[in-house]
Motif scaffolding. Structure first.
Motif, PDB file in Angstrom:
ATOM      1  N   VAL A 206       0.849  -1.187   0.000  1.00 11.18           N
ATOM      2  CA  VAL A 206       0.000   0.000   0.000  1.00 11.18           C
ATOM      3  C   VAL A 206       0.883   1.234   0.000  1.00 11.18           C
ATOM      4  CG1 VAL A 206      -1.852   1.231   1.165  1.00 11.18           C
ATOM      5  CG2 VAL A 206      -1.784  -1.273   1.251  1.00 11.18           C
ATOM      6  N   ASP A 207       0.755   2.047  -1.034  1.00 14.88           N
ATOM      7  CA  ASP A 207       1.627   3.197  -1.239  1.00 14.88           C
ATOM      8  C   ASP A 207       0.950   4.508  -0.847  1.00 14.88           C
ATOM      9  OD1 ASP A 207       4.059   4.230  -1.914  1.00 14.88           O
ATOM     10  OD2 ASP A 207       3.937   3.725  -4.045  1.00 14.88           O
ATOM     11  N   HIS A 208       1.774   5.470  -0.487  1.00 15.24           N
ATOM     12  CA  HIS A 208       1.302   6.825  -0.227  1.00 15.24           C
ATOM     13  C   HIS A 208       0.809   7.416  -1.543  1.00 15.24           C
ATOM     14  CE1 HIS A 208       1.255  11.062   0.847  1.00 15.24           C
ATOM     15  NE2 HIS A 208       1.589  10.773   2.100  1.00 15.24           N
ATOM     16  N   PRO A 209      -0.380   8.002  -1.595  1.00 21.99           N
ATOM     17  CA  PRO A 209      -0.924   8.507  -2.865  1.00 21.99           C
ATOM     18  C   PRO A 209      -0.040   9.550  -3.541  1.00 21.99           C
ATOM     19  CG  PRO A 209      -2.631   8.441  -1.187  1.00 21.99           C
ATOM     20  CD  PRO A 209      -1.338   8.173  -0.485  1.00 21.99           C
ATOM     21  N   LYS A 210       0.612  10.403  -2.746  1.00 28.76           N
ATOM     22  CA  LYS A 210       1.360  11.524  -3.320  1.00 28.76           C
ATOM     23  C   LYS A 210       2.884  11.380  -3.195  1.00 28.76           C
ATOM     24  CE  LYS A 210      -2.411  14.802  -2.531  1.00 28.76           C
ATOM     25  NZ  LYS A 210      -2.824  16.080  -1.882  1.00 28.76           N
ATOM     26  N   LYS A 211       3.341  10.421  -2.412  1.00 22.02           N
ATOM     27  CA  LYS A 211       4.776  10.221  -2.220  1.00 22.02           C
ATOM     28  C   LYS A 211       5.124   8.777  -2.575  1.00 22.02           C
ATOM     29  CE  LYS A 211       5.127  13.587   1.563  1.00 22.02           C
ATOM     30  NZ  LYS A 211       5.517  13.774   2.995  1.00 22.02           N
ATOM     31  N   PRO A 212       5.423   8.526  -3.833  1.00 20.40           N
ATOM     32  CA  PRO A 212       5.685   7.148  -4.264  1.00 20.40           C
ATOM     33  C   PRO A 212       6.800   6.482  -3.453  1.00 20.40           C
ATOM     34  CG  PRO A 212       5.501   8.612  -6.153  1.00 20.40           C
ATOM     35  CD  PRO A 212       5.528   9.482  -4.939  1.00 20.40           C
ATOM     36  N   TYR A 213       6.508   5.309  -2.972  1.00 21.67           N
ATOM     37  CA  TYR A 213       7.487   4.524  -2.228  1.00 21.67           C
ATOM     38  C   TYR A 213       7.615   3.158  -2.883  1.00 21.67           C
ATOM     39  CZ  TYR A 213       9.849   2.308   1.749  1.00 21.67           C
ATOM     40  OH  TYR A 213      10.748   1.643   2.541  1.00 21.67           O
ATOM     41  N   TRP A 214       6.532   2.392  -2.841  1.00 18.95           N
ATOM     42  CA  TRP A 214       6.561   1.081  -3.490  1.00 18.95           C
ATOM     43  C   TRP A 214       6.599   1.210  -5.013  1.00 18.95           C
ATOM     44  CZ3 TRP A 214       8.261  -2.239  -0.384  1.00 18.95           C
ATOM     45  CH2 TRP A 214       7.877  -2.265   0.968  1.00 18.95           C
ATOM     46  N   ARG A 215       6.060   2.302  -5.540  1.00 15.08           N
ATOM     47  CA  ARG A 215       6.136   2.509  -6.989  1.00 15.08           C
ATOM     48  C   ARG A 215       7.581   2.766  -7.420  1.00 15.08           C
ATOM     49  NH1 ARG A 215       1.535   6.942  -6.939  1.00 15.08           N
ATOM     50  NH2 ARG A 215       2.293   6.976  -4.786  1.00 15.08           N
ATOM     51  N   GLU A 216       8.341   3.459  -6.558  1.00 16.99           N
ATOM     52  CA  GLU A 216       9.765   3.646  -6.837  1.00 16.99           C
ATOM     53  C   GLU A 216      10.517   2.320  -6.670  1.00 16.99           C
ATOM     54  OE1 GLU A 216      11.480   6.281  -7.946  1.00 16.99           O
ATOM     55  OE2 GLU A 216       9.576   7.344  -8.214  1.00 16.99           O
ATOM     56  N   TRP A 217      10.122   1.557  -5.672  1.00 21.37           N
ATOM     57  CA  TRP A 217      10.708   0.227  -5.451  1.00 21.37           C
ATOM     58  C   TRP A 217      10.485  -0.653  -6.672  1.00 21.37           C
ATOM     59  CZ3 TRP A 217       8.037  -4.479  -5.216  1.00 21.37           C
ATOM     60  CH2 TRP A 217       8.724  -5.570  -4.678  1.00 21.37           C
ATOM     61  N   LEU A 218       9.301  -0.564  -7.261  1.00 25.98           N
ATOM     62  CA  LEU A 218       8.972  -1.382  -8.424  1.00 25.98           C
ATOM     63  C   LEU A 218       9.858  -1.032  -9.615  1.00 25.98           C
ATOM     64  CD1 LEU A 218       7.212  -3.515  -9.759  1.00 25.98           C
ATOM     65  CD2 LEU A 218       5.518  -1.735 -10.250  1.00 25.98           C
ATOM     66  N   LYS A 219      10.233   0.237  -9.742  1.00 24.65           N
ATOM     67  CA  LYS A 219      11.134   0.630 -10.833  1.00 24.65           C
ATOM     68  C   LYS A 219      12.468  -0.105 -10.709  1.00 24.65           C
ATOM     69  CE  LYS A 219       9.216   5.295 -11.444  1.00 24.65           C
ATOM     70  NZ  LYS A 219       9.504   6.753 -11.340  1.00 24.65           N
ATOM     71  N   PHE A 220      12.976  -0.189  -9.481  1.00 18.32           N
ATOM     72  CA  PHE A 220      14.217  -0.925  -9.238  1.00 18.32           C
ATOM     73  C   PHE A 220      14.041  -2.406  -9.559  1.00 18.32           C
ATOM     74  CE2 PHE A 220      16.187  -3.758  -6.065  1.00 18.32           C
ATOM     75  CZ  PHE A 220      17.514  -3.647  -6.453  1.00 18.32           C
ATOM     76  N   ILE A 221      12.918  -2.977  -9.112  1.00 20.39           N
ATOM     77  CA  ILE A 221      12.670  -4.402  -9.356  1.00 20.39           C
ATOM     78  C   ILE A 221      12.610  -4.681 -10.855  1.00 20.39           C
ATOM     79  CG2 ILE A 221      11.004  -6.276  -9.090  1.00 20.39           C
ATOM     80  CD1 ILE A 221      12.540  -5.650  -6.522  1.00 20.39           C
ATOM     81  N   ARG A 222      11.896  -3.841 -11.584  1.00 21.03           N
ATOM     82  CA  ARG A 222      11.762  -4.062 -13.029  1.00 21.03           C
ATOM     83  C   ARG A 222      13.100  -3.874 -13.759  1.00 21.03           C
ATOM     84  NH1 ARG A 222       6.885  -4.765 -15.193  1.00 21.03           N
ATOM     85  NH2 ARG A 222       4.992  -4.227 -14.012  1.00 21.03           N
ATOM     86  N   LYS A 223      13.825  -2.823 -13.398  1.00 24.68           N
ATOM     87  CA  LYS A 223      15.048  -2.504 -14.120  1.00 24.68           C
ATOM     88  C   LYS A 223      16.217  -3.412 -13.733  1.00 24.68           C
ATOM     89  CE  LYS A 223      18.325   1.267 -15.019  1.00 24.68           C
ATOM     90  NZ  LYS A 223      18.659   2.693 -14.753  1.00 24.68           N
ATOM     91  N   CYS A 224      16.437  -3.572 -12.422  1.00 24.46           N
ATOM     92  CA  CYS A 224      17.648  -4.247 -11.963  1.00 24.46           C
ATOM     93  C   CYS A 224      17.467  -5.733 -11.660  1.00 24.46           C
ATOM     94  CB  CYS A 224      18.194  -3.540 -10.711  1.00 24.46           C
ATOM     95  SG  CYS A 224      18.658  -1.829 -10.999  1.00 24.46           S
ATOM     96  N   VAL A 225      16.282  -6.113 -11.212  1.00 21.93           N
ATOM     97  CA  VAL A 225      16.061  -7.509 -10.843  1.00 21.93           C
ATOM     98  C   VAL A 225      15.483  -8.289 -12.032  1.00 21.93           C
ATOM     99  CG1 VAL A 225      15.015  -9.077  -9.165  1.00 21.93           C
ATOM    100  CG2 VAL A 225      15.703  -6.779  -8.450  1.00 21.93           C
ATOM    101  N   TYR A 226      14.330  -7.847 -12.523  1.00 21.29           N
ATOM    102  CA  TYR A 226      13.756  -8.496 -13.696  1.00 21.29           C
ATOM    103  C   TYR A 226      14.585  -8.197 -14.940  1.00 21.29           C
ATOM    104  CZ  TYR A 226      10.617  -9.374 -17.621  1.00 21.29           C
ATOM    105  OH  TYR A 226      10.076  -9.801 -18.819  1.00 21.29           O
ATOM    106  N   GLY A 227      15.072  -6.944 -15.043  1.00 21.21           N
ATOM    107  CA  GLY A 227      15.853  -6.535 -16.212  1.00 21.21           C
ATOM    108  C   GLY A 227      17.117  -7.339 -16.396  1.00 21.21           C
ATOM    109  N   ASN A 228      17.678  -7.852 -15.324  1.00 21.66           N
ATOM    110  CA  ASN A 228      18.873  -8.688 -15.393  1.00 21.66           C
ATOM    111  C   ASN A 228      18.549 -10.178 -15.341  1.00 21.66           C
ATOM    112  OD1 ASN A 228      21.196  -6.843 -15.548  1.00 21.66           O
ATOM    113  ND2 ASN A 228      20.441  -6.065 -13.596  1.00 21.66           N
ATOM    114  N   HIS A 229      17.267 -10.510 -15.494  1.00 24.62           N
ATOM    115  CA  HIS A 229      16.804 -11.903 -15.574  1.00 24.62           C
ATOM    116  C   HIS A 229      17.038 -12.673 -14.271  1.00 24.62           C
ATOM    117  CE1 HIS A 229      16.453 -11.030 -19.839  1.00 24.62           C
ATOM    118  NE2 HIS A 229      17.752 -10.724 -19.882  1.00 24.62           N
ATOM    119  N   TYR A 230      16.985 -11.961 -13.124  1.00 27.51           N
ATOM    120  CA  TYR A 230      17.122 -12.633 -11.836  1.00 27.51           C
ATOM    121  C   TYR A 230      15.786 -13.185 -11.354  1.00 27.51           C
ATOM    122  CZ  TYR A 230      21.623 -10.200 -11.780  1.00 27.51           C
ATOM    123  OH  TYR A 230      22.876  -9.727 -12.080  1.00 27.51           O
TER     124      TYR A 230
END
Length: 341
Positions: A206-230
């Motif tokens: 559950v994320d803060h409506p105006k202060k992205p936290y988990w949405r920023e976390w998801l960017k890392f997951i998509r780019k660095c974790v999924y993006g590197n096929h981990y």
């Protein structure tokens, strides 16, 4: 030691008789194994420090299971988030509303019993529908007033026993913004579900409506974790991020709208559901052939004889298939499919 002498000096026989006397016949083999393990520690001259860890862990697990056992029939959600969130913060208010809303759906809430988001969840659910699993830290961590002195408050020494209880007793995980501990619990849940070491369950952030936290976390997951096929693409379906409390609650409730539970029976992965239809099974065979071993199929079945020892849920219909034991993200997608019927 009198029972040992009565058994003619035979330790195995003495242990068996002791278990029988204490009324443990139903699970006698397991009790005997635990007692034999304890005796092996003597034979192996285990160090005192190791014995203290084993002793404390066993005591903590025994007591925690005792507390939770009367409530095993009730769905529960573990709520994690920062202990530093103030009562005026947005995440505190959202956590309180989330717990209040899901408690109205007859769920119970499990928290770490401290302040911040944990306090908010206990406050929202109310004392009667709250559990607290407090950790004893070098600086004393006092339980929040909404769970303090409650019989459902458990104080533990070890993080590993605490984490085991959170996962084992939960039917869902909800994460609000938090620090290292929140991420630790979140990744623990994701890892155990992804590897099949825990039951499939909804994991909601559950994320803060105006202060992205988990949405920023998801960017890392998509780019660095999924993006590197981990991780695999389907692993991204193991969790959901939302800023809406009603959507978070609905995600959890919907997960159990038809799906009941799952387990292995031999080489077969068995999903218990409240309803199984031919159309549902046909859809599984059309869309999820990639998770099957060899040339297996999804089939509607009745309870297996091996499940009889549980003594419950034997009347529920089942779907069984030879799972490849790899694609647990796909298991979540299978459950989503089942819940559409």
């Amino acid at each position: 030691m009198s029972i040992f002498y009565k058994a003619g000096g035979d330790f195995d026989k003495a242990i068996e008789e002791l278990v029988q006397q204490r009324g443990g016949a139903e699970n006698s083999f397991l009790f005997q194994e635990m007692m034999v393990t304890a005796l092996k520690l003597i034979d192996e001259k285990a160090e005192r420090g190791d014995l203290k860890v084993i002793n404390t862990a066993l005591k903590e697990l025994r007591y925690a299971f005792k507390v939770f056992t009367p409530y095993r029939h009730i769905y529960k959600v573990s709520v994690f988030g920062s202990a530093r969130s103030s009562r005026t913060s947005k995440e505190y208010q959202m956590a309180r509303l989330f717990a209040k809303t899901i408690a109205k759906k007859h769920w119970m809430v499990i928290t770490g019993a401290a302040s911040g988001v944990m306090e908010a969840a206990n406050a929202g659910a109310g004392r009667g529908k709250s559990f607290g699993i407090n950790i004893r830290l070098p600086h004393e961590q006092e339980a929040n007033p909404f769970i303090r002195e409650d019989k459902k408050l458990i104080n533990l020494k070890y993080f590993f026993t605490r984490k085991l209880i959170f996962i084992r007793e939960s039917h869902a995980i909800t994460l609000f913004p938090g620090g290292f501990g929140t991420h630790d619990e979140g990744f623990e849940a994701l890892t155990l579900v992804q590897t099949g070491k825990a039951q499939p369950m909804p994991i909601v952030m559950v994320d803060h409506p105006k202060k992205p936290y988990w949405r920023e976390w998801l960017k890392f997951i998509r780019k660095c974790v999924y993006g590197n096929h981990y991780i695999s693409e389907e692993d991204l379906d193991l969790f959901k991020i939302t800023t809406d409390i009603d959507e978070a609650v609905e995600e959890i409730i919907r997960f159990y709208s038809n799906y009941h539970s799952s387990r292995y029976v031999g080489d077969m992965f068995v999903i218990r559901a409240f309803r199984v239809t031919p159309k549902m099974v046909d859809g599984l065979n059309d869309k999820f052939q990639d998770v099957l071993n060899s040339k297996g199929r999804f089939e509607a079945v009745k309870a297996f004889p091996e499940e009889a020892y549980e003594g419950k849920d034997m009347d529920l219909p089942r779907i069984a298939f030879p799972f490849n034991r790899k694609s647990y993200g796909r298991i979540r997608q299978i459950i989503n499919h089942i819940n559409r019927f």
